[in-house]
Design an enzyme around this catalytic site. Sequence first.
Site, short mmCIF file in Angstrom:
data_model
loop_
_atom_site.label_atom_id
_atom_site.label_comp_id
_atom_site.label_asym_id
_atom_site.label_seq_id
_atom_site.Cartn_x
_atom_site.Cartn_y
_atom_site.Cartn_z
N ASP A 37 0.84 -1.20 0.00
CA ASP A 37 0.00 0.00 0.00
C ASP A 37 0.87 1.25 0.00
O ASP A 37 1.46 1.61 1.03
CB ASP A 37 -0.90 0.00 1.24
CG ASP A 37 -2.05 -0.98 1.12
OD1 ASP A 37 -2.72 -0.96 0.08
OD2 ASP A 37 -2.26 -1.76 2.06
N MET A 39 1.03 5.16 -0.10
CA MET A 39 0.16 6.29 0.22
C MET A 39 0.94 7.59 0.19
O MET A 39 2.07 7.65 0.68
CB MET A 39 -0.44 6.10 1.62
CG MET A 39 -1.22 4.82 1.80
SD MET A 39 -1.88 4.71 3.48
CE MET A 39 -2.68 3.11 3.40
N MET A 70 -2.05 4.39 -3.88
CA MET A 70 -3.07 5.33 -3.41
C MET A 70 -2.46 6.72 -3.44
O MET A 70 -2.17 7.34 -2.42
CB MET A 70 -3.53 4.93 -2.01
CG MET A 70 -4.38 3.69 -2.02
SD MET A 70 -4.89 3.16 -0.36
CE MET A 70 -3.50 2.11 0.05
N MET A 139 -12.14 -1.58 -2.71
CA MET A 139 -11.84 -1.24 -1.33
C MET A 139 -13.05 -1.57 -0.45
O MET A 139 -14.15 -1.10 -0.71
CB MET A 139 -11.49 0.24 -1.21
CG MET A 139 -10.20 0.66 -1.89
SD MET A 139 -8.73 -0.20 -1.25
CE MET A 139 -8.77 0.29 0.49
N ASP A 177 -9.83 -5.40 -0.49
CA ASP A 177 -8.84 -4.89 0.47
C ASP A 177 -9.53 -4.14 1.59
O ASP A 177 -10.14 -3.10 1.36
CB ASP A 177 -7.88 -3.96 -0.28
CG ASP A 177 -6.79 -3.38 0.61
OD1 ASP A 177 -6.72 -3.74 1.80
OD2 ASP A 177 -6.01 -2.55 0.11
#
Length: 222
Positions: A37, A39, A70, A139, A177
């Site tokens: 992930d 971010m 993301m 998501m 997720d």
Amino acid sequence: MAGEIKVAPSLLAADMGDLRRAVAEVERAGADYLHLDVMDGAFVPNISFGAGVIKALRRESRLFFDAHLMVEEPGRYLEDFAAAGADLITVHYEACRHLHRVIQQIKGLGLKAGVALNPATPVTMLEDILPEVDMVLLMSVNPGFGGQSYIPETTEKIARLAEMLKARGLALDIEVDGGITAENAAVPARAGANVLVSGTGVFGRADYAAAIAAIRQSAAAR
């Protein structure tokens, strides 16, 4: 459904002070993918890690690296993540001004391409891009933080996407997720998901192998 159940531990829930050990342990424990992930603190209200960390971990692991960006306008960073060793790059529909172009960039780098949707974005927004991608990530929590609970409405959303794919004769992976554990893994799997991301459901348990096996067994019992 595209294929057999795959379990993807999310590195976001690991001990950030010892990521090499965490990756080695989930690899030995039977993980199928490593979910990464990324971010940026802009698209989501948190900052995690970038291509440099992934590159360092790539030298230590043979796992399939599932990079979930993301970040705003991810097309700016695709070459960096490809060079770092990502096998698949997933970008958010909501973060791309020109989604088709970004997907083609990923494919042009020789990688698999995925597209992600936030909880409030309907699956119908993907109708025209589905033939171009290898995976859709739904998501099941609002992105930005680990340890959240699975949003129940996600289950119907997975089922709608699975029907869309079936109607078009497309065999894509459906990844989910957020908030997935051994206790609820059968719910998204029954709806049509086959790649299950789990952060605290794996890294929050003392025995990673038992946690991964339990998620896989729960999902397979759908």
